[in-house]
Scaffold this motif. Sequence first.
Motif, PDB file in Angstrom:
ATOM      1  N   ALA A   1      15.070   2.058  -2.094  1.00  0.00           N
ATOM      2  CA  ALA A   1      14.069   2.562  -1.152  1.00  0.00           C
ATOM      3  C   ALA A   1      13.917   4.130  -1.186  1.00  0.00           C
ATOM      4  O   ALA A   1      12.925   4.682  -1.078  1.00  0.00           O
ATOM      5  N   VAL A   2      14.941   5.092  -1.840  1.00  0.00           N
ATOM      6  CA  VAL A   2      14.654   6.407  -1.904  1.00  0.00           C
ATOM      7  C   VAL A   2      13.654   6.625  -2.913  1.00  0.00           C
ATOM      8  O   VAL A   2      12.733   7.449  -2.689  1.00  0.00           O
ATOM      9  N   ALA A   3      13.759   5.928  -4.057  1.00  0.00           N
ATOM     10  CA  ALA A   3      12.614   6.335  -4.978  1.00  0.00           C
ATOM     11  C   ALA A   3      11.438   5.768  -4.479  1.00  0.00           C
ATOM     12  O   ALA A   3      10.437   6.341  -4.776  1.00  0.00           O
ATOM     13  N   GLY A   4      11.313   4.824  -3.859  1.00  0.00           N
ATOM     14  CA  GLY A   4      10.107   4.582  -3.020  1.00  0.00           C
ATOM     15  C   GLY A   4       9.300   5.601  -2.138  1.00  0.00           C
ATOM     16  O   GLY A   4       8.232   6.000  -2.373  1.00  0.00           O
ATOM     17  N   TRP A   5      10.273   6.169  -1.344  1.00  0.00           N
ATOM     18  CA  TRP A   5       9.895   7.045  -0.473  1.00  0.00           C
ATOM     19  C   TRP A   5       9.476   8.605  -1.315  1.00  0.00           C
ATOM     20  O   TRP A   5       8.541   9.283  -0.776  1.00  0.00           O
ATOM     21  N   LEU A   6      10.200   8.691  -2.516  1.00  0.00           N
ATOM     22  CA  LEU A   6       9.637   9.826  -3.199  1.00  0.00           C
ATOM     23  C   LEU A   6       8.311   9.723  -3.921  1.00  0.00           C
ATOM     24  O   LEU A   6       7.942  10.670  -4.141  1.00  0.00           O
ATOM     25  N   PHE A   7       7.827   8.526  -3.937  1.00  0.00           N
ATOM     26  CA  PHE A   7       6.299   8.370  -4.405  1.00  0.00           C
ATOM     27  C   PHE A   7       5.393   8.632  -3.193  1.00  0.00           C
ATOM     28  O   PHE A   7       4.071   8.914  -3.505  1.00  0.00           O
ATOM     29  N   VAL A   8       5.728   8.552  -1.806  1.00  0.00           N
ATOM     30  CA  VAL A   8       4.947   8.816  -0.906  1.00  0.00           C
ATOM     31  C   VAL A   8       3.981   9.875  -0.887  1.00  0.00           C
ATOM     32  O   VAL A   8       2.762  10.151  -0.664  1.00  0.00           O
ATOM     33  N   PRO A   9       4.596  11.355  -1.155  1.00  0.00           N
ATOM     34  CA  PRO A   9       3.865  12.576  -1.285  1.00  0.00           C
ATOM     35  C   PRO A   9       2.595  12.418  -2.269  1.00  0.00           C
ATOM     36  O   PRO A   9       1.499  12.788  -2.043  1.00  0.00           O
ATOM     37  N   TYR A  10       3.091  11.722  -3.377  1.00  0.00           N
ATOM     38  CA  TYR A  10       2.114  11.462  -4.411  1.00  0.00           C
ATOM     39  C   TYR A  10       0.900  10.700  -3.885  1.00  0.00           C
ATOM     40  O   TYR A  10      -0.291  11.082  -4.485  1.00  0.00           O
ATOM     41  N   LEU A  11       1.499   9.582  -3.480  1.00  0.00           N
ATOM     42  CA  LEU A  11       0.224   8.601  -3.027  1.00  0.00           C
ATOM     43  C   LEU A  11      -0.621   9.472  -2.026  1.00  0.00           C
ATOM     44  O   LEU A  11      -2.090   9.442  -2.039  1.00  0.00           O
ATOM     45  N   CYS A  12      -0.220  10.200  -1.170  1.00  0.00           N
ATOM     46  CA  CYS A  12      -0.884  11.091  -0.181  1.00  0.00           C
ATOM     47  C   CYS A  12      -1.600  12.121  -0.842  1.00  0.00           C
ATOM     48  O   CYS A  12      -2.889  12.281  -0.452  1.00  0.00           O
ATOM     49  N   TRP A  13      -1.101  12.581  -1.832  1.00  0.00           N
ATOM     50  CA  TRP A  13      -1.989  13.868  -2.591  1.00  0.00           C
ATOM     51  C   TRP A  13      -3.027  13.078  -3.255  1.00  0.00           C
ATOM     52  O   TRP A  13      -4.114  13.547  -3.391  1.00  0.00           O
ATOM     53  N   VAL A  14      -2.928  12.185  -3.788  1.00  0.00           N
ATOM     54  CA  VAL A  14      -3.961  11.676  -4.829  1.00  0.00           C
ATOM     55  C   VAL A  14      -5.097  10.805  -3.878  1.00  0.00           C
ATOM     56  O   VAL A  14      -5.988  10.898  -4.065  1.00  0.00           O
ATOM     57  N   THR A  15      -4.595  10.351  -2.659  1.00  0.00           N
ATOM     58  CA  THR A  15      -5.712   9.993  -1.706  1.00  0.00           C
ATOM     59  C   THR A  15      -6.444  11.102  -1.438  1.00  0.00           C
ATOM     60  O   THR A  15      -7.726  11.249  -1.129  1.00  0.00           O
ATOM     61  N   PHE A  16      -6.089  12.557  -1.022  1.00  0.00           N
ATOM     62  CA  PHE A  16      -6.634  13.638  -0.805  1.00  0.00           C
ATOM     63  C   PHE A  16      -7.701  13.973  -2.020  1.00  0.00           C
ATOM     64  O   PHE A  16      -8.776  14.179  -1.972  1.00  0.00           O
ATOM     65  N   ALA A  17      -6.959  13.772  -3.153  1.00  0.00           N
ATOM     66  CA  ALA A  17      -7.755  14.326  -4.303  1.00  0.00           C
ATOM     67  C   ALA A  17      -9.042  13.285  -4.557  1.00  0.00           C
ATOM     68  O   ALA A  17      -9.715  13.600  -5.078  1.00  0.00           O
ATOM     69  N   THR A  18      -8.624  12.036  -4.433  1.00  0.00           N
ATOM     70  CA  THR A  18      -9.848  10.905  -4.294  1.00  0.00           C
ATOM     71  C   THR A  18     -10.778  11.226  -3.549  1.00  0.00           C
ATOM     72  O   THR A  18     -12.006  11.339  -3.866  1.00  0.00           O
ATOM     73  N   TYR A  19     -10.478  11.957  -2.152  1.00  0.00           N
ATOM     74  CA  TYR A  19     -11.504  12.289  -1.236  1.00  0.00           C
ATOM     75  C   TYR A  19     -12.211  13.671  -1.901  1.00  0.00           C
ATOM     76  O   TYR A  19     -13.389  13.588  -1.816  1.00  0.00           O
ATOM     77  N   LEU A  20     -11.507  14.454  -2.505  1.00  0.00           N
ATOM     78  CA  LEU A  20     -12.157  15.754  -3.075  1.00  0.00           C
ATOM     79  C   LEU A  20     -13.079  15.484  -4.287  1.00  0.00           C
ATOM     80  O   LEU A  20     -14.189  15.698  -4.496  1.00  0.00           O
ATOM     81  N   ASN A  21     -12.611  14.359  -5.144  1.00  0.00           N
ATOM     82  CA  ASN A  21     -13.415  13.702  -6.407  1.00  0.00           C
ATOM     83  C   ASN A  21     -14.915  13.200  -5.796  1.00  0.00           C
ATOM     84  O   ASN A  21     -15.860  13.502  -6.136  1.00  0.00           O
ATOM     85  N   PHE A  22     -14.656  12.485  -4.867  1.00  0.00           N
ATOM     86  CA  PHE A  22     -15.886  11.663  -4.092  1.00  0.00           C
ATOM     87  C   PHE A  22     -16.626  12.808  -3.593  1.00  0.00           C
ATOM     88  O   PHE A  22     -17.915  12.657  -3.832  1.00  0.00           O
ATOM     89  N   SER A  23     -15.961  13.791  -2.889  1.00  0.00           N
ATOM     90  CA  SER A  23     -17.168  14.851  -2.320  1.00  0.00           C
ATOM     91  C   SER A  23     -17.866  15.543  -3.108  1.00  0.00           C
ATOM     92  O   SER A  23     -19.107  15.988  -3.368  1.00  0.00           O
ATOM     93  N   LEU A  24     -16.942  15.925  -4.288  1.00  0.00           N
ATOM     94  CA  LEU A  24     -17.684  16.800  -5.222  1.00  0.00           C
ATOM     95  C   LEU A  24     -18.828  16.042  -6.176  1.00  0.00           C
ATOM     96  O   LEU A  24     -19.648  16.461  -6.363  1.00  0.00           O
TER      97      LEU A  24
END
Length: 158
Positions: free
Chosen positions: A130-153
């Motif tokens: 479970a801890v390893a899973g939680w450690l991946f959440v910030p990465y998923l959030c950041w790449v969600t934001f990066a996807t928005y940036l790539n789409f916007s660009l």
Amino acid sequence: MSASSIQKRSGWALVVFLLITFAAPALSAFIEMPGEWYSALRKPALNPPSWVFGPVWMTLYTLMAVAAWMVWKRQGFGAPLRMYFIQLALNAAWTPIFFGAHALGLGLGVIVALWVSILLTWLSFRKVNAVAGWLFVPYLCWVTFATYLNFSLWSLNG
């Protein structure tokens, strides 16, 4: 095997996970870095300043490597770590495609595939630890934001 040799093996495994996790995207970043082309693009309103990316990625790569190491300690090399290496390869592929080839649309396709692979990695990691899973959440959030940036660009610059 003694407790101290198991600890040494585990410590070395963490170092290896850190090295691999940082090396894959670092190699592509040395080849292709943002330059004049990127500076000339029209940016979305939420585009962060360039100094933000380094500390964010350093933190995320550390969290990713620790999560992978925790999964390895619990389960060894299995499907969750294969998924981890797939998402790591997609992460490394994005930089030369986006910055090197200036392929905003193809970069968008890669980052969407990356997002899906991160989601699948997160789901598989949290089943193992479970801890390893939680450690991946910030990465998923950041790449969600990066996807928005790539789409916007891509939208702003065709």
